[in-house]
Design a protein around this motif. Structure first.
Motif, PDB file in Angstrom:
ATOM      1  N   LEU A 167     -11.102 -23.296  18.453  1.00 50.45           N
ATOM      2  CA  LEU A 167     -10.800 -21.885  18.682  1.00 50.45           C
ATOM      3  C   LEU A 167     -11.391 -21.002  17.587  1.00 50.45           C
ATOM      4  O   LEU A 167     -11.907 -19.916  17.857  1.00 50.45           O
ATOM      5  CB  LEU A 167      -9.283 -21.667  18.769  1.00 50.45           C
ATOM      6  CG  LEU A 167      -8.614 -22.157  20.044  1.00 50.45           C
ATOM      7  CD1 LEU A 167      -7.093 -22.104  19.888  1.00 50.45           C
ATOM      8  CD2 LEU A 167      -9.064 -21.331  21.243  1.00 50.45           C
ATOM      9  N   SER A 168     -11.327 -21.483  16.356  1.00 51.18           N
ATOM     10  CA  SER A 168     -11.859 -20.709  15.243  1.00 51.18           C
ATOM     11  C   SER A 168     -13.379 -20.731  15.215  1.00 51.18           C
ATOM     12  O   SER A 168     -14.027 -19.693  15.099  1.00 51.18           O
ATOM     13  CB  SER A 168     -11.300 -21.257  13.933  1.00 51.18           C
ATOM     14  OG  SER A 168     -11.917 -20.638  12.847  1.00 51.18           O
ATOM     15  N   ARG A 169     -13.963 -21.920  15.333  1.00 56.29           N
ATOM     16  CA  ARG A 169     -15.407 -22.095  15.158  1.00 56.29           C
ATOM     17  C   ARG A 169     -16.204 -21.658  16.396  1.00 56.29           C
ATOM     18  O   ARG A 169     -17.183 -20.947  16.276  1.00 56.29           O
ATOM     19  CB  ARG A 169     -15.686 -23.566  14.846  1.00 56.29           C
ATOM     20  CG  ARG A 169     -17.113 -23.941  14.762  1.00 56.29           C
ATOM     21  CD  ARG A 169     -17.587 -23.905  13.366  1.00 56.29           C
ATOM     22  NE  ARG A 169     -18.935 -24.485  13.322  1.00 56.29           N
ATOM     23  CZ  ARG A 169     -19.677 -24.480  12.289  1.00 56.29           C
ATOM     24  NH1 ARG A 169     -19.213 -23.984  11.173  1.00 56.29           N
ATOM     25  NH2 ARG A 169     -20.871 -24.985  12.305  1.00 56.29           N
ATOM     26  N   VAL A 170     -15.777 -22.064  17.559  1.00 60.17           N
ATOM     27  CA  VAL A 170     -16.549 -21.816  18.774  1.00 60.17           C
ATOM     28  C   VAL A 170     -16.171 -20.476  19.406  1.00 60.17           C
ATOM     29  O   VAL A 170     -17.044 -19.681  19.758  1.00 60.17           O
ATOM     30  CB  VAL A 170     -16.366 -22.978  19.778  1.00 60.17           C
ATOM     31  CG1 VAL A 170     -17.100 -22.702  21.070  1.00 60.17           C
ATOM     32  CG2 VAL A 170     -16.847 -24.284  19.153  1.00 60.17           C
ATOM     33  N   ARG A 171     -14.879 -20.243  19.542  1.00 56.12           N
ATOM     34  CA  ARG A 171     -14.433 -19.029  20.227  1.00 56.12           C
ATOM     35  C   ARG A 171     -14.337 -17.826  19.294  1.00 56.12           C
ATOM     36  O   ARG A 171     -14.259 -16.702  19.755  1.00 56.12           O
ATOM     37  CB  ARG A 171     -13.083 -19.273  20.887  1.00 56.12           C
ATOM     38  CG  ARG A 171     -13.076 -20.395  21.918  1.00 56.12           C
ATOM     39  CD  ARG A 171     -13.833 -20.029  23.121  1.00 56.12           C
ATOM     40  NE  ARG A 171     -13.067 -18.999  23.819  1.00 56.12           N
ATOM     41  CZ  ARG A 171     -13.291 -18.611  25.050  1.00 56.12           C
ATOM     42  NH1 ARG A 171     -14.251 -19.155  25.729  1.00 56.12           N
ATOM     43  NH2 ARG A 171     -12.564 -17.671  25.597  1.00 56.12           N
ATOM     44  N   GLY A 172     -14.279 -18.059  17.982  1.00 57.08           N
ATOM     45  CA  GLY A 172     -14.248 -16.962  17.024  1.00 57.08           C
ATOM     46  C   GLY A 172     -12.894 -16.298  16.832  1.00 57.08           C
ATOM     47  O   GLY A 172     -12.807 -15.205  16.288  1.00 57.08           O
ATOM     48  N   TYR A 173     -11.815 -16.958  17.251  1.00 53.40           N
ATOM     49  CA  TYR A 173     -10.480 -16.396  17.075  1.00 53.40           C
ATOM     50  C   TYR A 173     -10.050 -16.515  15.619  1.00 53.40           C
ATOM     51  O   TYR A 173     -10.336 -17.505  14.945  1.00 53.40           O
ATOM     52  CB  TYR A 173      -9.451 -17.107  17.952  1.00 53.40           C
ATOM     53  CG  TYR A 173      -9.634 -16.870  19.431  1.00 53.40           C
ATOM     54  CD1 TYR A 173      -9.861 -15.598  19.927  1.00 53.40           C
ATOM     55  CD2 TYR A 173      -9.574 -17.912  20.333  1.00 53.40           C
ATOM     56  CE1 TYR A 173     -10.026 -15.382  21.285  1.00 53.40           C
ATOM     57  CE2 TYR A 173      -9.737 -17.716  21.688  1.00 53.40           C
ATOM     58  CZ  TYR A 173      -9.961 -16.432  22.159  1.00 53.40           C
ATOM     59  OH  TYR A 173     -10.125 -16.220  23.487  1.00 53.40           O
ATOM     60  N   ASP A 174      -9.352 -15.498  15.142  1.00 50.14           N
ATOM     61  CA  ASP A 174      -8.790 -15.532  13.797  1.00 50.14           C
ATOM     62  C   ASP A 174      -7.418 -16.186  13.821  1.00 50.14           C
ATOM     63  O   ASP A 174      -6.733 -16.182  14.841  1.00 50.14           O
ATOM     64  CB  ASP A 174      -8.675 -14.122  13.224  1.00 50.14           C
ATOM     65  CG  ASP A 174     -10.035 -13.514  12.922  1.00 50.14           C
ATOM     66  OD1 ASP A 174     -10.957 -14.284  12.608  1.00 50.14           O
ATOM     67  OD2 ASP A 174     -10.157 -12.277  13.011  1.00 50.14           O
ATOM     68  N   THR A 175      -7.002 -16.683  12.679  1.00 55.12           N
ATOM     69  CA  THR A 175      -5.686 -17.293  12.554  1.00 55.12           C
ATOM     70  C   THR A 175      -4.616 -16.218  12.662  1.00 55.12           C
ATOM     71  O   THR A 175      -4.741 -15.141  12.072  1.00 55.12           O
ATOM     72  CB  THR A 175      -5.568 -18.013  11.202  1.00 55.12           C
ATOM     73  OG1 THR A 175      -6.621 -18.957  11.106  1.00 55.12           O
ATOM     74  CG2 THR A 175      -4.256 -18.730  11.050  1.00 55.12           C
ATOM     75  N   ALA A 176      -3.566 -16.504  13.392  1.00 54.05           N
ATOM     76  CA  ALA A 176      -2.500 -15.527  13.611  1.00 54.05           C
ATOM     77  C   ALA A 176      -1.502 -15.496  12.460  1.00 54.05           C
ATOM     78  O   ALA A 176      -0.838 -14.488  12.237  1.00 54.05           O
ATOM     79  CB  ALA A 176      -1.765 -15.842  14.908  1.00 54.05           C
ATOM     80  N   ASN A 177      -1.392 -16.575  11.728  1.00 49.28           N
ATOM     81  CA  ASN A 177      -0.367 -16.665  10.675  1.00 49.28           C
ATOM     82  C   ASN A 177      -0.980 -16.509   9.284  1.00 49.28           C
ATOM     83  O   ASN A 177      -0.756 -17.323   8.397  1.00 49.28           O
ATOM     84  CB  ASN A 177       0.407 -17.979  10.793  1.00 49.28           C
ATOM     85  CG  ASN A 177      -0.493 -19.181  10.702  1.00 49.28           C
ATOM     86  OD1 ASN A 177      -1.712 -19.071  10.813  1.00 49.28           O
ATOM     87  ND2 ASN A 177       0.091 -20.338  10.491  1.00 49.28           N
ATOM     88  N   VAL A 178      -1.701 -15.435   9.081  1.00 48.50           N
ATOM     89  CA  VAL A 178      -2.388 -15.199   7.804  1.00 48.50           C
ATOM     90  C   VAL A 178      -1.389 -15.088   6.666  1.00 48.50           C
ATOM     91  O   VAL A 178      -1.605 -15.635   5.581  1.00 48.50           O
ATOM     92  CB  VAL A 178      -3.273 -13.936   7.899  1.00 48.50           C
ATOM     93  CG1 VAL A 178      -3.868 -13.585   6.560  1.00 48.50           C
ATOM     94  CG2 VAL A 178      -4.355 -14.129   8.942  1.00 48.50           C
ATOM     95  N   ARG A 179      -0.281 -14.396   6.894  1.00 50.14           N
ATOM     96  CA  ARG A 179       0.709 -14.207   5.830  1.00 50.14           C
ATOM     97  C   ARG A 179       1.280 -15.559   5.372  1.00 50.14           C
ATOM     98  O   ARG A 179       1.422 -15.805   4.177  1.00 50.14           O
ATOM     99  CB  ARG A 179       1.837 -13.309   6.319  1.00 50.14           C
ATOM    100  CG  ARG A 179       2.756 -12.882   5.196  1.00 50.14           C
ATOM    101  CD  ARG A 179       3.848 -11.924   5.617  1.00 50.14           C
ATOM    102  NE  ARG A 179       3.418 -10.993   6.632  1.00 50.14           N
ATOM    103  CZ  ARG A 179       4.198 -10.575   7.637  1.00 50.14           C
ATOM    104  NH1 ARG A 179       5.438 -11.004   7.739  1.00 50.14           N
ATOM    105  NH2 ARG A 179       3.745  -9.729   8.530  1.00 50.14           N
ATOM    106  N   GLN A 180       1.585 -16.432   6.305  1.00 46.19           N
ATOM    107  CA  GLN A 180       2.120 -17.744   5.939  1.00 46.19           C
ATOM    108  C   GLN A 180       1.069 -18.577   5.210  1.00 46.19           C
ATOM    109  O   GLN A 180       1.401 -19.309   4.268  1.00 46.19           O
ATOM    110  CB  GLN A 180       2.606 -18.493   7.187  1.00 46.19           C
ATOM    111  CG  GLN A 180       3.832 -17.903   7.824  1.00 46.19           C
ATOM    112  CD  GLN A 180       3.496 -16.844   8.862  1.00 46.19           C
ATOM    113  OE1 GLN A 180       2.366 -16.366   8.939  1.00 46.19           O
ATOM    114  NE2 GLN A 180       4.484 -16.462   9.661  1.00 46.19           N
ATOM    115  N   LEU A 181      -0.185 -18.475   5.640  1.00 45.75           N
ATOM    116  CA  LEU A 181      -1.247 -19.221   4.958  1.00 45.75           C
ATOM    117  C   LEU A 181      -1.433 -18.730   3.522  1.00 45.75           C
ATOM    118  O   LEU A 181      -1.618 -19.531   2.608  1.00 45.75           O
ATOM    119  CB  LEU A 181      -2.564 -19.098   5.734  1.00 45.75           C
ATOM    120  CG  LEU A 181      -2.628 -19.831   7.062  1.00 45.75           C
ATOM    121  CD1 LEU A 181      -3.903 -19.463   7.807  1.00 45.75           C
ATOM    122  CD2 LEU A 181      -2.561 -21.333   6.842  1.00 45.75           C
TER     123      LEU A 181
END
Length: 81
Positions: A23-37
């Protein structure tokens, strides 16, 4: 980021969850849980500093034990002469 290069963090992400990597590499979606990361990254940095201080304290303790033992032996040897 080049499509030809795969970073080490991507390998760990792929091993953990192939779908998230795709999802990140191919589809280009960003992570939804940035604050937790970010909170997890901050926690791991703080923990790393704590471990570093513990290692340093252990080394200092070993050095002090060695010095105390050396002084004990020195005093013991010189008390007989």
């Amino acid at each position: 980021m080049s499509d030809q290069l795969i970073e080490a963090r991507e390998i760990s992400e792929y091993v953990y969850c192939r779908r998230a990597w795709w999802l990140s590499r191919v589809r280009g979606y960003d992570t939804a849980n940035v604050r937790q990361l970010e909170a997890g990254t901050a926690y791991h940095k703080a923990h790393g500093r704590l471990v570093g201080r513990a290692v340093l304290a252990r080394r200092i303790a070993y050095a002090l034990v060695f010095v105390a033992f050396a002084l004990f032996v020195f005093v013991l040897i010189h008390s007989y002469f």
